[in-house]
Scaffold this active site. Structure first.
Site, PDB file in Angstrom:
ATOM      1  N   CYS A  74       0.431  -1.435   0.669  1.00  0.00           N
ATOM      2  CA  CYS A  74      -0.133  -0.121  -0.057  1.00  0.00           C
ATOM      3  C   CYS A  74       0.863   1.131   0.208  1.00  0.00           C
ATOM      4  O   CYS A  74       1.702   1.416   0.238  1.00  0.00           O
ATOM      5  CB  CYS A  74      -0.544   0.713   1.054  1.00  0.00           C
ATOM      6  SG  CYS A  74      -2.153  -1.360   1.584  1.00  0.00           S
ATOM      7  N   ARG A  76       3.784  -0.063  -4.875  1.00  0.00           N
ATOM      8  CA  ARG A  76       3.330  -0.681  -3.447  1.00  0.00           C
ATOM      9  C   ARG A  76       2.089  -1.656  -3.249  1.00  0.00           C
ATOM     10  O   ARG A  76       2.121  -2.514  -2.547  1.00  0.00           O
ATOM     11  CB  ARG A  76       3.215   0.536  -2.774  1.00  0.00           C
ATOM     12  CG  ARG A  76       4.499   1.194  -2.410  1.00  0.00           C
ATOM     13  CD  ARG A  76       4.534   2.476  -1.407  1.00  0.00           C
ATOM     14  NE  ARG A  76       4.658   2.332  -0.292  1.00  0.00           N
ATOM     15  CZ  ARG A  76       5.074   1.848  -0.150  1.00  0.00           C
ATOM     16  NH1 ARG A  76       6.899   1.613  -0.103  1.00  0.00           N
ATOM     17  NH2 ARG A  76       5.776   0.854   1.843  1.00  0.00           N
ATOM     18  N   TRP A  95      -2.588  -2.342  -1.559  1.00  0.00           N
ATOM     19  CA  TRP A  95      -2.666  -3.596  -1.826  1.00  0.00           C
ATOM     20  C   TRP A  95      -3.515  -4.618  -0.779  1.00  0.00           C
ATOM     21  O   TRP A  95      -3.242  -4.519   0.439  1.00  0.00           O
ATOM     22  CB  TRP A  95      -1.155  -4.575  -1.810  1.00  0.00           C
ATOM     23  CG  TRP A  95      -0.800  -5.755  -1.955  1.00  0.00           C
ATOM     24  CD1 TRP A  95      -0.293  -6.274  -3.671  1.00  0.00           C
ATOM     25  CD2 TRP A  95      -0.790  -6.773  -1.367  1.00  0.00           C
ATOM     26  NE1 TRP A  95      -0.361  -8.216  -3.242  1.00  0.00           N
ATOM     27  CE2 TRP A  95      -0.074  -7.630  -2.663  1.00  0.00           C
ATOM     28  CE3 TRP A  95      -0.377  -7.080   0.231  1.00  0.00           C
ATOM     29  CZ2 TRP A  95       0.244  -9.012  -1.674  1.00  0.00           C
ATOM     30  CZ3 TRP A  95      -0.276  -8.578   0.717  1.00  0.00           C
ATOM     31  CH2 TRP A  95       0.015  -8.830   0.052  1.00  0.00           C
ATOM     32  N   ASN A 126      -0.922   2.717   5.952  1.00  0.00           N
ATOM     33  CA  ASN A 126      -0.299   1.029   4.920  1.00  0.00           C
ATOM     34  C   ASN A 126       0.403   0.069   6.390  1.00  0.00           C
ATOM     35  O   ASN A 126       0.845   0.766   6.686  1.00  0.00           O
ATOM     36  CB  ASN A 126       0.887   2.262   4.477  1.00  0.00           C
ATOM     37  CG  ASN A 126       1.974   0.549   4.069  1.00  0.00           C
ATOM     38  OD1 ASN A 126       3.140   1.105   4.137  1.00  0.00           O
ATOM     39  ND2 ASN A 126       1.691  -0.639   3.805  1.00  0.00           N
ATOM     40  N   GLY A 127      -0.398  -1.574   5.814  1.00  0.00           N
ATOM     41  CA  GLY A 127       0.359  -2.177   7.254  1.00  0.00           C
ATOM     42  C   GLY A 127      -0.579  -2.895   7.849  1.00  0.00           C
ATOM     43  O   GLY A 127      -1.774  -3.180   6.471  1.00  0.00           O
ATOM     44  N   GLU A 178      16.564 -18.594  -9.204  1.00  0.00           N
ATOM     45  CA  GLU A 178      15.744 -16.687  -9.900  1.00  0.00           C
ATOM     46  C   GLU A 178      15.122 -16.478 -10.743  1.00  0.00           C
ATOM     47  O   GLU A 178      14.612 -15.930 -10.607  1.00  0.00           O
ATOM     48  CB  GLU A 178      16.816 -15.642  -9.289  1.00  0.00           C
ATOM     49  CG  GLU A 178      16.727 -14.233  -9.634  1.00  0.00           C
ATOM     50  CD  GLU A 178      15.707 -13.722  -9.491  1.00  0.00           C
ATOM     51  OE1 GLU A 178      15.049 -14.064  -8.214  1.00  0.00           O
ATOM     52  OE2 GLU A 178      15.379 -12.429  -9.848  1.00  0.00           O
ATOM     53  N   LYS A 192      11.803 -15.300 -11.950  1.00  0.00           N
ATOM     54  CA  LYS A 192      11.130 -14.290 -12.755  1.00  0.00           C
ATOM     55  C   LYS A 192       9.648 -14.940 -14.249  1.00  0.00           C
ATOM     56  O   LYS A 192       9.114 -13.690 -14.136  1.00  0.00           O
ATOM     57  CB  LYS A 192      12.230 -13.730 -13.453  1.00  0.00           C
ATOM     58  CG  LYS A 192      13.699 -12.423 -13.323  1.00  0.00           C
ATOM     59  CD  LYS A 192      13.757 -11.497 -12.978  1.00  0.00           C
ATOM     60  CE  LYS A 192      12.410 -11.722 -10.931  1.00  0.00           C
ATOM     61  NZ  LYS A 192      13.429 -11.502 -10.023  1.00  0.00           N
ATOM     62  N   GLU A 227       6.910 -15.108 -11.780  1.00  0.00           N
ATOM     63  CA  GLU A 227       5.708 -13.794 -11.629  1.00  0.00           C
ATOM     64  C   GLU A 227       5.885 -12.889 -12.542  1.00  0.00           C
ATOM     65  O   GLU A 227       4.109 -12.633 -12.347  1.00  0.00           O
ATOM     66  CB  GLU A 227       6.839 -13.118 -10.521  1.00  0.00           C
ATOM     67  CG  GLU A 227       8.280 -12.680 -10.400  1.00  0.00           C
ATOM     68  CD  GLU A 227       8.622 -11.716  -9.885  1.00  0.00           C
ATOM     69  OE1 GLU A 227       8.065 -11.642  -8.437  1.00  0.00           O
ATOM     70  OE2 GLU A 227      10.454 -11.590  -9.806  1.00  0.00           O
ATOM     71  N   HIS A 233      16.693 -36.988  -8.758  1.00  0.00           N
ATOM     72  CA  HIS A 233      15.573 -37.499  -7.353  1.00  0.00           C
ATOM     73  C   HIS A 233      14.479 -37.630  -7.296  1.00  0.00           C
ATOM     74  O   HIS A 233      13.780 -37.111  -6.401  1.00  0.00           O
ATOM     75  CB  HIS A 233      16.697 -36.728  -6.017  1.00  0.00           C
ATOM     76  CG  HIS A 233      17.936 -37.727  -5.746  1.00  0.00           C
ATOM     77  ND1 HIS A 233      18.362 -39.142  -5.737  1.00  0.00           N
ATOM     78  CD2 HIS A 233      19.446 -37.430  -6.141  1.00  0.00           C
ATOM     79  CE1 HIS A 233      19.726 -39.155  -5.796  1.00  0.00           C
ATOM     80  NE2 HIS A 233      20.103 -37.487  -5.600  1.00  0.00           N
ATOM     81  N   LYS A 238       6.109  -4.641  -4.748  1.00  0.00           N
ATOM     82  CA  LYS A 238       6.982  -4.957  -5.221  1.00  0.00           C
ATOM     83  C   LYS A 238       7.733  -4.967  -3.724  1.00  0.00           C
ATOM     84  O   LYS A 238       8.252  -5.249  -3.143  1.00  0.00           O
ATOM     85  CB  LYS A 238       7.265  -3.316  -5.706  1.00  0.00           C
ATOM     86  CG  LYS A 238       8.690  -3.341  -5.603  1.00  0.00           C
ATOM     87  CD  LYS A 238       9.332  -3.062  -7.079  1.00  0.00           C
ATOM     88  CE  LYS A 238      11.188  -2.685  -7.419  1.00  0.00           C
ATOM     89  NZ  LYS A 238      11.695  -4.667  -6.914  1.00  0.00           N
TER      90      LYS A 238
HETATM   91  C1  G6P Z   1       8.978  -8.983  -3.138  1.00  0.00           C
HETATM   92  C2  G6P Z   1       9.200  -8.255  -4.342  1.00  0.00           C
HETATM   93  C3  G6P Z   1      10.450  -8.878  -4.169  1.00  0.00           C
HETATM   94  C4  G6P Z   1      11.500  -9.090  -3.271  1.00  0.00           C
HETATM   95  C5  G6P Z   1      11.064  -9.258  -2.501  1.00  0.00           C
HETATM   96  C6  G6P Z   1      11.826  -8.502  -0.723  1.00  0.00           C
HETATM   97  O1  G6P Z   1       8.163 -10.063  -2.896  1.00  0.00           O
HETATM   98  O2  G6P Z   1       8.296  -8.459  -5.253  1.00  0.00           O
HETATM   99  O3  G6P Z   1      11.275  -8.697  -5.846  1.00  0.00           O
HETATM  100  O4  G6P Z   1      12.597  -9.733  -3.951  1.00  0.00           O
HETATM  101  O5  G6P Z   1       9.694  -8.084  -1.915  1.00  0.00           O
HETATM  102  O6  G6P Z   1      11.605  -7.133  -0.943  1.00  0.00           O
HETATM  103  P1  G6P Z   1      12.930  -6.716  -0.703  1.00  0.00           P
HETATM  104  O7  G6P Z   1      13.223  -5.462  -0.907  1.00  0.00           O
HETATM  105  O8  G6P Z   1      13.658  -6.438   0.821  1.00  0.00           O
HETATM  106  O9  G6P Z   1      14.438  -7.598  -1.264  1.00  0.00           O
END
Ligand code: G6P
Length: 608
Positions: A2, A27, A74, A100-101, A481, A485, A488, A504, A603
């Site tokens: 948020c 956010r 969010w 926010n929270g 990773e 990517k 997501e 395995h 994010k």
């Molecule tokens: C969310 C974002 C990711 C990020 C993760 C950790 O899931 O979408 O891109 O890696 O949070 O966030 P940070 O800001 O702690 O790296």
């Protein structure tokens, strides 16, 4: 998650709020809303979905006034709906609040209010704050808020306005970020600095628990007992240009292309004459010598950089190093004592789980470091020292340049710590420094040369349902990773696996429609990776290989070959991830996905 923004001044508040929300949409983007004071009360407009829906709503039904609060959501409590969108208004119509929270004890507070006859309009935890403040108000909004805060549990950044004090916004934070923007005859509140950049670069980062009261002419800060305190004004170095797409179709693509510069910035001034210089951290060698173990804590993409970090740190410091998902660490009862050094990794510096893991470590006397991208955010303010990644603002929800700069930072940190401990060999240090210095040009070349191969590959496989990514050692996290990517932003299921583990279980999935992406650059595990590829090929699987330029064996084996420049093995994850970021990007765009704002994600995850 948020985003919140507030304004008091001579401009039309809605314009300032919309500009701020546009910068904060990363956010959360389930819904958005604004409330403006206009002399006769508080007027609210809300819309479900992206900010454009709210803009549309306002276009047909404008709001005028010089004081307002705005929110992009969010969803946590209550589905995305108009009723659940912020701002929320109190039962008497006098208090407006954005949040926010999470208010963790909202049920208890809600039941109490319901018993007193208050009617609720939403399913959110936030609405209780509006009603409680209305109950507590005796002519001074900050006093009412301070009274209510005594009863709230959880994490919050809150901003409020009240009809009976129409010249001010009151805001506070606990566990969620909040920054005050200082203008000339106008002042601002926001979750993050980019929301303010169009108007001011003078900011005060609010401390935990502080209350800010802003009017056109002034900003006053108070502690929880309402004693006035002084805030530290800083001039942010962020620029508006850095927060724009600059001609790229998406922020993610822009950020992928910014990696050469971001990596160069991250190592700038920290390597000279083939040595790493981390004196900026101010680490005390005597304290460092008391460290017996290291724990890296992080979430999401930052966790995968931490996994590479573990290998690097163990190699250069010889100290046992664990990597922890912060959300697991908190509840796993890990052994924490003053001989433990905890390294928190975070792009935003605000991730709730990472922050909480850190706090637990601090309470139990552990030493703390951070690798972080956002200056002044909560994590750097909690730790003993921070190595900043200098990637610039990352807006795309899928992390790219933050990741590669974290990897570069870990290489610096591992070698730097190793030197201070006397465990890193000088020739090894010089080799890594040369490797780091070569990276920006190598990433640039990769971004120019290999895009065609990656695009072809994306086109060929965009309709499959499952992907497997495999790697070993330094590139096992690259597999994780790369898979993250893809899933997501394209919503295709993808799994990252250690190459040696295929036999395995996952090998059972392999058939002629099942692509495996094997990350096999030059290095200690390349041969083993080639064997794993052979095993997949023998089962008629399709294989995309990411290998070092000139690897003829890989060329013969691969259905698609993606080549990366030769580099030091320890740094290969930085180069290997770049084509995988692009593969995810081009797959997602071909599928018509919303790359910068994938469904259900945000994010900055400021809730547990
Ligand atoms: C969310 C974002 C990711 C990020 C993760 C950790 O899931 O979408 O891109 O890696 O949070 O966030 P940070 O800001 O702690 O790296």
């Amino acid at each position: 998650m948020c985003g919140i923004v507030a304004y008091v001044g001579p401009r039309e508040a809605t314009e300032v709020l919309l500009e701020g929300l546009r910068r904060l949409e990363y956010r959360g983007y389930d819904s958005a809303g604004v409330a403006v004071m206009n002399g006769s009360g508080i007027s609210v407009r809300k819309a479900v979905g992206r900010l454009s829906a709210l803009e549309h709503e306002l276009a047909g039904n404008a709001l005028h006034g010089g004081l307002g609060i705005g929110h992009t959501r969010w969803a946590t409590h209550g589905a995305p709906s108009v009723a659940n969108s912020h701002p929320h208004i109190s039962y008497d119509g006098k208090v407006g609040v954005i949040h926010n929270g999470i208010v963790e004890n909202y049920r208890e507070l809600k039941n109490e209010l319901l018993a007193q006859g208050v009617t609720f309009k939403s399913d959110t935890d936030t609405e209780v704050v509006a009603h409680l403040v209305a109950r507590e108000f005796r002519g001074d909004l900050k006093a009412a808020l301070a009274g209510v805060l005594k009863r709230l549990r959880g994490a919050y950044a809150l901003a409020l306005c009240h009809v009976d004090q129409p010249d001010r916004v009151v805001a506070t934070r606990m566990g969620s970020p909040l920054v005050v923007g200082l203008g000339d005859g106008e002042n601002f509140i926001a979750s993050d600095v980019p929301a303010l950049l169009k108007y001011t670069r003078r900011v005060i980062f609010l401390d935990e628990g502080q209350i800010a009261e802003i009017t056109r002419d002034g900003v006053h800060l108070y502690d929880r007992e309402l004693r006035e305190v002084k805030g530290k004004e800083v001039r942010t170095s962020l620029t508006l240009e850095a927060a724009e797409k600059e001609g790229y179709e998406h922020f993610m693509l822009k950020e992928i292309h910014e990696q050469p510069h971001a990596i160069a910035e991250t190592i700038r001034g920290r390597v000279t004459d083939e040595r790493v210089d981390l004196s900026e951290l101010g680490l005390d060698p005597a304290v460092l010598k008391g460290v017996r173990r290291i724990a890296v804590v992080a979430c999401g993409t930052s966790l995968y950089s931490g996994m590479v970090g573990k290998y690097l740190i163990e190699h250069f410091t010889k100290l046992p190093t664990e990597t922890w998902s912060a959300s697991e660490f908190r509840y796993a009862d890990p052994v924490i004592d003053p001989s433990l050094l905890v390294i928190a990794v975070s792009q935003s510096g605000e991730t709730a789980d990472t922050l909480e893991a850190l706090r637990i470590c601090k309470q139990r006397g552990a030493r703390t470091l951070a690798v972080c991208n956002v200056m002044g955010s909560s994590i750097p303010r909690t730790v003993d020292a921070t190595l900043y990644t200098r990637a610039g603002p990352e807006i795309g929800v899928a992390s790219t340049k933050a990741y590669t700069t974290q990897l570069a930072a870990f290489a610096l940190l591992a070698v730097g710590l190793g030197r201070m401990l006397g465990t890193a060999d000088a020739a090894d240090e010089a080799r890594i420094v040369r490797g780091l210095e070569a990276l920006p040009a190598q990433v640039k070349a990769l971004l120019t040369d290999d895009i065609v191969a990656v695009k072809r590959c994306a086109k060929r496989y965009k309709d499959v349902f499952n992907f497997m990514y495999i790697g070993r050692h330094y590139n096992y996290p690259t597999a994780m990773e790369g898979a993250l990517k893809l899933k997501e932003i394209s919503y295709i299921h993808a799994e990252g696996y250690a190459g040696g583990e295929m036999k395995h279980g996952p090998l059972a999935l392999v058939e002629d429609t099942f692509p495996t992406i094997a990350i096999a650059p030059r290095g200690r595990t390349r041969e083993k990776m080639v064997s794993n590829v052979q095993e997949v090929k023998a089962r008629k699987g399709v294989v995309v290989i990411v290998s070092t330029h000139g690897d003829e064996e890989a060329r013969e084996l691969a259905d698609y070959l993606i080549e990366i420049p030769d580099c030091e093995e320890e740094l290969s994850p930085i180069l290997a991830i770049v084509p995988l970021q692009l593969l995810a990007y081009y797959t997602a765009t071909q599928l018509g996905r919303d790359v910068d704002k994938p469904r259900n994600l945000a994010k900055s995850v400021t809730v547990e």
